[in-house]
Scaffold this active site. Structure first.
Site, short mmCIF file in Angstrom:
data_model
loop_
_atom_site.label_atom_id
_atom_site.label_comp_id
_atom_site.label_asym_id
_atom_site.label_seq_id
_atom_site.Cartn_x
_atom_site.Cartn_y
_atom_site.Cartn_z
CD GLN A 1 -0.07 -1.41 3.12
OE1 GLN A 1 0.04 -2.21 2.23
NE2 GLN A 1 -0.09 -1.81 4.15
CG ASN B 1 7.26 -8.09 2.49
OD1 ASN B 1 6.32 -7.60 0.92
ND2 ASN B 1 6.57 -8.10 3.88
CB SER C 1 19.71 -9.92 2.19
OG SER C 1 20.75 -9.30 2.12
CD GLN D 1 23.66 -10.44 3.74
OE1 GLN D 1 23.23 -10.71 2.95
NE2 GLN D 1 24.06 -9.48 4.09
CD GLU E 1 22.10 -7.88 -1.37
OE1 GLU E 1 21.51 -6.94 -1.01
OE2 GLU E 1 22.34 -9.12 -0.58
CG ASP F 1 24.30 -4.50 5.21
OD1 ASP F 1 24.60 -4.44 3.95
OD2 ASP F 1 24.22 -5.44 5.80
CD GLU G 1 18.44 8.39 -41.23
OE1 GLU G 1 19.16 7.77 -40.20
OE2 GLU G 1 17.81 9.11 -40.68
CG HIS H 1 14.95 15.50 -39.51
ND1 HIS H 1 13.67 15.24 -39.63
CD2 HIS H 1 15.33 14.75 -38.20
CE1 HIS H 1 13.72 14.23 -38.26
NE2 HIS H 1 14.66 14.50 -37.72
#
Length: 423
Positions: A186, A209, A233, A255, A322, A356, A410, A415
């Site tokens: 949310q 998550n 992780s 970890q 990671e 970290d 082209e 152009h």
């Protein structure tokens, strides 16, 4: 932690395979939440906060009073640690700022590129089992350096309806402009579509998550870019006979304690002291407050023993961790051969924990193998690059034949004419 000795190369893929999320099932749960927030705004946010977080909020925005009280609720030691970490992160990331360099590609044709901060960015900071106030620093500090005018932070409230004071204090140290009590899918929906309280942002950052990750992927489909796809992780440790089993065990557990789905991989030479490692894991695990999570992660983890250094490098680069810790002789030389990793920790005295929190590098890193093509968060993540060009009469005269010839070839006569009329 299972040990596999000298696996054949055709077995490697199964050894380093990550768990696969059932995205269809997760999307089916997340999409109604996203749609409700889009249609109902704050009312949906308040309803979902009561439903998922068990908190009946009176207001979504964190008040100025709450922000002011945060500092007094923390120890001086923790405040000093937050300020030191912020200073290191700011110093490292400030070196990523580069002035615009004007390049004259032809006489009188001047080109340059300028970094401009994204005006309003959204930062998501998980609550859950730990208040990740370090993530506030890792995201808001480079956003502030990049020149983002508005930094919007969403984080789930605690059971008493407040935000953890360390999160609030870190937000103030790092330059966050607005803080809201909203979590989960949310919160991502609110930053995607906007509500009465939470403004829509131009890019969303932050871990979470599987539901948060799915919501970010849906936000991307709605036209709001995100920092990167994210999974659980993970750490990979390379170790040889010079590695200290006590250090390696601590690194693996650092970890593993993130959650039961955390990924832990050890790639070791045959002369690494594996029995000592197993003993250390058991001993250190018994003393961890989060030992249930760490133990579950270790049960799904693997130690791979390979004799050939080239094979070790091939496996590690294929895994694209990671976090990669190199606890080996000649660690610096080995690090130079790493091509896929989020962040590399070189030598026996470089634990992943320093990255970290406080070494200065960013801990928002690609997981789930995305280190093969994604970088970790940096100042560049919060800017867009605008190119400029300016021509003098001599410059236009010099470049005109090239442009006209190419445009005519082209079949784009207008152009060509845009140059021709100026001659």
């Amino acid at each position: 932690m299972k040990t596999v000795i000298e696996p054949k190369k055709q077995e490697w893929a199964s050894l380093i395979k990550r768990p696969v999320m059932n995205l269809s099932e997760i999307y089916a749960r997340v999409q109604p939440v996203m749609q409700a927030v889009q249609q109902e705004g704050d009312a949906a946010l308040l309803r979902f906060t009561a439903q998922f977080d068990g908190v009946a909020l009176q207001q979504i925005a964190v008040s100025e009073k709450e922000k002011a009280q945060a500092a007094g609720m923390l120890s001086n030691e923790l405040k000093a640690a937050i300020e030191q970490a912020a200073a290191n992160i700011r110093f490292f990331h400030s070196k990523q700022l580069t002035p615009a360099e004007v390049v004259e590609t032809m006489p009188g044709v001047r080109c340059w590129r300028k970094s401009v901060g994204i005006e309003r960015v959204g930062i998501y900071v998980p609550g859950g089992t730990a208040p990740l106030f370090s993530t506030v620093l890792m995201l808001a500090v480079p956003a502030q350096l990049a020149g983002c005018k508005e930094i919007v932070l969403c984080t789930p409230p605690q059971k008493d309806g407040t935000v953890h004071p360390a999160v609030l204090y870190s937000a103030q140290v790092a330059g966050v402009t607005q803080i809201f009590k909203a979590g989960g899918a949310q919160a991502i929906a609110a930053m995607t579509y906007g509500t009465e309280s939470i403004p829509a942002v131009s890019k969303i950052f932050g871990p979470g998550n599987q539901y948060v990750t799915a919501a970010k992927m849906l936000a991307q489909q709605a036209g709001i870019p995100i920092d990167m796809p994210a999974g659980p992780s993970e750490v990979c440790v390379m170790a040889d006979e010079s590695a200290n089993p006590t250090y390696v065990a601590a690194d693996l557990l650092s970890q593993a304690e993130h959650g039961a789905d955390s990924q832990v991989l050890l790639v070791a030479t045959p002369d690494f002291n594996m029995p000592a490692l197993q003993a250390e894991l058991a001993e250190q695990l018994s003393r961890l407050p989060r030992n249930a999570m760490a133990s579950a992660a270790l049960e799904n983890s693997t130690a791979v023993v390979l004799e050939n250094i080239d094979d070790m490098l091939a496996l590690v680069n294929d895994y694209a961790a990671e976090h990669l810790i190199i606890s080996m002789n000649n660690a610096t030389a080995i690090a130079e051969q790493i091509v896929n990793a989020g962040s590399v920790f070189i030598g026996h005295l470089s634990p992943e924990s320093v990255g970290d929190y406080a070494s200065g590098t960013n801990h928002t890193l690609p997981t789930n193998g995305y280190a093969r093509m994604y970088s970790g968060v940096s100042v560049d993540s919060f800017v867009k690059k605008i190119t400029y060009q300016q021509l003098t009469p001599e410059g236009l005269q010099a470049i005109a034949p090239t442009v006209i010839a190419m445009a005519e070839a082209e079949g784009l006569e207008a152009h060509a004419n845009a140059v021709r009329v100026r001659m």
